[in-house]
Scaffold this motif. Structure first.
Motif, PDB file in Angstrom:
ATOM      1  N   LYS A  46      20.375  -6.391  43.908  1.00  0.00           N
ATOM      2  CA  LYS A  46      20.948  -5.218  44.952  1.00  0.00           C
ATOM      3  C   LYS A  46      20.255  -5.309  46.252  1.00  0.00           C
ATOM      4  N   SER A  47      18.967  -5.168  46.059  1.00  0.00           N
ATOM      5  CA  SER A  47      18.247  -5.068  47.452  1.00  0.00           C
ATOM      6  C   SER A  47      17.994  -6.388  47.898  1.00  0.00           C
ATOM      7  N   THR A  48      17.938  -7.231  47.328  1.00  0.00           N
ATOM      8  CA  THR A  48      17.984  -8.876  47.927  1.00  0.00           C
ATOM      9  C   THR A  48      19.389  -8.800  48.687  1.00  0.00           C
ATOM     10  N   TYR A  88      14.927   1.017  53.712  1.00  0.00           N
ATOM     11  CA  TYR A  88      14.386   0.112  52.540  1.00  0.00           C
ATOM     12  C   TYR A  88      13.894   0.936  51.477  1.00  0.00           C
ATOM     13  N   GLN A  89      14.020   0.349  50.189  1.00  0.00           N
ATOM     14  CA  GLN A  89      13.509   0.843  48.778  1.00  0.00           C
ATOM     15  C   GLN A  89      11.856   1.033  49.081  1.00  0.00           C
ATOM     16  N   THR A  90      11.311  -0.047  49.801  1.00  0.00           N
ATOM     17  CA  THR A  90       9.953   0.450  49.964  1.00  0.00           C
ATOM     18  C   THR A  90       9.431   1.171  51.020  1.00  0.00           C
ATOM     19  N   MET A 169      21.180   2.198  52.668  1.00  0.00           N
ATOM     20  CA  MET A 169      20.223   2.986  51.899  1.00  0.00           C
ATOM     21  C   MET A 169      19.999   2.710  50.600  1.00  0.00           C
ATOM     22  N   ASP A 170      18.936   2.115  50.407  1.00  0.00           N
ATOM     23  CA  ASP A 170      18.559   1.628  49.174  1.00  0.00           C
ATOM     24  C   ASP A 170      17.607   2.605  48.260  1.00  0.00           C
ATOM     25  N   GLU A 171      18.189   3.313  47.755  1.00  0.00           N
ATOM     26  CA  GLU A 171      17.603   4.519  46.714  1.00  0.00           C
ATOM     27  C   GLU A 171      16.956   5.524  47.505  1.00  0.00           C
ATOM     28  N   PRO A 172      17.802   6.079  48.472  1.00  0.00           N
ATOM     29  CA  PRO A 172      17.216   6.867  49.525  1.00  0.00           C
ATOM     30  C   PRO A 172      16.603   8.171  48.874  1.00  0.00           C
TER      31      PRO A 172
HETATM   32 MG   LIG Z   1      16.043  -2.560  44.712  1.00  0.00          MG
END
Ligand SMILES: [Mg+2]
Ligand SMILES: Nc1ncnc2c1ncn2[C@@H]1O[C@H](COP(=O)(O)OP(=O)(O)OP(=O)(O)O)[C@@H](O)[C@H]1O
Lengths: 251, 429
Positions: A46-48, A88-90, A169-172
């Protein structure tokens, strides 16, 4: 589906890291005023996939179309020029800098003499934080001194501030409390009304059922399927995630 | 989730230091300096505190301090530059040969333009060498440690080739002024002007930042605390000028100067040095570098990249080109330092700049620059350089021999970094 041209179309996207096919021929699209959820187990890709859209990774093959035109996105700068903003997730925050410096990183407000205008950036940060997280007070401390949720608010503020048309929104809400999560849900509703298209990644299927118009499920880099939320149950989605099969297609 | 910070509304009593809101690290460094001065003063019958010695220490600090300001940027971005000492030697030797051998043949010996050409050449040469190193580091992704270790060897060798190892002297007479010495100062009157302008600017900047803070509703120091700090800053600057203005020019130099100005020299004619040009150069470099660090995009990106390189890149910052610019700047500053060092000695031999890279890195680190990246201040590095030079000059004047000096400096460096680590842990930075 609506007949208008999609805001974003990602077609047959592929990328590998060494031998791992992180994203393997995935196609998804997004319309204005729509929230598309991306679901899948850890490491599904997903993130990629969304990092390709945000310019962080260069895809091996595939095409990205924005507003019906083929787009070249090779760097985060390119993505920003298409009004794509990413959480970003990070979180991608510089821990040693304060919230305003992070919010405006790469897009600083300058004084007429060309120096960074910290006063204005700080005032703008206060304004947007008042809207997103009224409890936020640590404006001029390095973000390393903030809690996980506060840091997340800064990352959200950064994506929302610059009039995005496409929001990723990656896991906001991963680090947010109940109240702040509700604020984000409300925010997503507002942005949707303004006509933004939003890609939302989360592991909380119930939340996704509430917030999204459609959900796409990935497994091992491949797309399992995309469904309108009103057409499926939470159990359908769970079985797509776990079994990697689309129950509706099988039926 | 409630994050009321204590700072915004703390009614509890604040200590004197808290009221003054001085960065405790800065205070620690200044404290260390004062202690060193008192110790060395005590063991030299206060000769160490004489205007003559303070003049010399400040001039000797300039070259390393100028480079240390650039090293802050290098280390903040998680790099290192081991080549600055050799590069200083290489630039110094080439610029000296330019003045001694090449330019006299073209424009004529003693031509007015020689020093200007030499200065521009030295700075450009440094910038080009630095940019090349930065390109290898940023674009070819060879670690800075290796690239500059290579540079360290290459420049020292190249320096020899420029003149086949021959010492170059004497340098152009105007160029020499940039190294300080009896003639290379502002003189009494200009020194006072310089001091007053600097003191007024310092107070002005403090007033402006107070007004800014007030406008943003931040906690303000009480007026008396602000007053003490302003008086301290202005007092330090004017005190320094006063000391430099009470160092008389020795007789030999007086005769030379009066003769060149067509004034008749008499025994009771006494002039004073004033602030040396290398110190003026250092002040200008420090101010400019501080502005770059805190007020420009370039500076902001340097700190962002040091704090989180990935975040910087995702924000659209071209971190590779940033590396090139940082090393080019480091090189240009090395060029300036080489001008000061060679002009002061009025000669360049193949040893010029030896071990300077270590002094420069030590100055930056003692000044609070974190090798892990993201943290470091320009003024810290300058004070770090001053501490290093004080140690070195002090031990020399007390009569400590050279090997023992190195041993002490080595211990001090490790000790200072350890104190810094403990300090950071305590304050949670
Ligand atoms: Mg991810
Ligand atoms: N920069 C990289 N280098 C090598 N492999 C990578 C890289 N980024 C991702 N991968 C690999 O690609 C695969 C997909 O990772 P990705 O981060 O997209 O998963 P995800 O769906 O976001 O998972 P999560 O829910 O845990 O965030 C994983 O196997 C991961 O190890």
């Amino acid at each position: 589906m609506t007949k208008q041209t999609p805001l974003v179309e990602m077609k047959d996207i592929r990328i590998s890291f060494g031998g791992i096919r992180a994203v393997d021929g995935v196609s998804i699209d997004l319309h204005p005023g729509e929230v598309v959820g991306l679901l899948g187990h850890n490491g599904a890709g997903k993130s990629t996939l969304i990092k390709i859209l945000s310019g962080a990774y260069k895809m091996d093959s595939g095409e990205i179309w924005i507003n019906g035109e083929k787009a070249e996105i090779n760097t985060p700068r390119d993505a920003r020029s298409y009004n794509i903003e990413t959480i970003y997730q990070t979180l991608a925050l510089a821990d040693n800098l304060d919230a305003p410096s992070n919010l405006f990183l790469g897009r600083e407000i300058l004084t007429p003499l060309g120096f960074v205008d910290d006063d204005t950036m700080e005032a703008e940060t206060r304004k947007i934080m008042k809207r997103l997280n009224p409890n936020f007070k640590k404006i001029s401390e390095p973000v390393s001194a903030l809690s996980g949720g506060q840091r997340q608010s800064v990352a959200i503020a950064r994506a929302v501030y610059f009039n995005a048309k496409i929001l990723i929104m990656d896991e906001p809400t991963a680090a947010l409390g109940v109240h702040e999560t509700a604020m984000v849900a409300k925010l997503i509703g507002e942005l949707k009304k303004q006509g933004l298209g939003i890609f939302l990644i989360s592991h909380d299927t119930r939340e996704m059922m509430e917030l999204c118009d459609r959900v796409s499920v990935m497994k091992n880099g491949q797309l399992v399927g995309t469904e309108k939320v009103e057409d499926v149950t939470e159990d359908d989605i769970l079985s797509m995630i776990i079994l990697g099969k689309n129950p509706k297609a099988a039926a | 989730m409630s994050d009321e910070t204590a700072a915004t509304s703390s009614p509890e009593k604040r200590s004197l230091l808290q009221e003054l809101e001085i960065d405790t690290r800065l205070l620690g460094m200044i404290g260390a300096l004062v202690v060193l001065w008192i110790i060395f003063g005590f063991f030299t019958d206060w000769r160490f505190m004489s205007p003559r010695n303070l003049f010399n220490v400040s001039v000797q600090t300039a070259s390393v301090a100028v480079m240390a300001t650039g090293m802050v940027f290098v280390i903040v971005t998680r790099n290192i530059d081991l080549s600055v000492g050799s590069m200083l030697g290489f630039i110094g030797m080439t610029t000296a040969a330019l003045q001694v051998q090449w330019l006299p043949d073209i424009v004529g010996l003693g031509h007015w333009s020689i020093w200007i050409i030499a200065v521009i050449f030295a700075i450009l040469m440094g910038a080009v060498l630095g940019a090349f190193q930065g390109w290898v580091i940023g674009y070819l992704t060879v670690p800075a440690f290796i690239v500059t270790l290579g540079g360290f060897l290459i420049y020292r060798g190249a320096m020899w080739w420029v003149t086949q190892g021959q010492t170059q002297a004497p340098l152009d007479t105007t160029f020499r002024l940039l190294g300080g010495g009896a003639e290379g100062t502002l003189g009494e009157t200009l020194s006072w002007v310089f001091g007053v302008v600097a003191a007024v600017s310092a107070v002005g900047i403090m007033l402006m930042s107070r007004r800014r803070k007030a406008a943003h509703g931040f906690h303000l120091k009480p007026a008396w605390a602000e007053g003490i700090l302003m008086a301290l800053a202005a007092g330090l600057i004017l005190g320094y000028v006063w000391i430099m203005n009470s160092y008389p020019i020795p007789k030999g130099a007086m005769k030379r100067i009066t003769a060149s100005q067509g004034i008749e020299y008499t025994e009771d004619l006494v002039w004073y040095h004033g602030v040396a040009l290398p110190v003026v150069i250092l002040v200008v470099v420090t101010v400019v570098m501080t502005i770059i660090a805190t007020r420009t995009r370039f500076g902001r990106y340097i700190y962002a990249t040091g704090g989180n390189p990935e975040a910087a890149e995702l924000s659209g910052i071209n971190t590779r080109f940033l590396t090139v610019k940082i090393f080019a700047l480091m090189g240009a500053l090395t060029g300036i330092a080489s001008i000061i060092a060679s002009a002061r000695l009025n000669a360049v031999d193949v040893g010029l700049g030896t071990l300077d890279e270590l002094r420069v890195i030590a100055a930056a680190v003692i000044g609070g620059t974190a090798l892990a990246g993201g943290i470091g201040t320009i003024y810290g590095a300058v004070i770090g350089a001053l501490i290093m030079q004080t140690l070195q000059s002090g031990m020399a004047s007390v009569g400590v021999d050279a090997p023992l000096q190195n041993i002490v400096v080595g211990f001090v460096l490790v000790f200072a970094v350890w104190v810094d680590i403990v300090y950071r842990r305590r304050t949670g930075n």
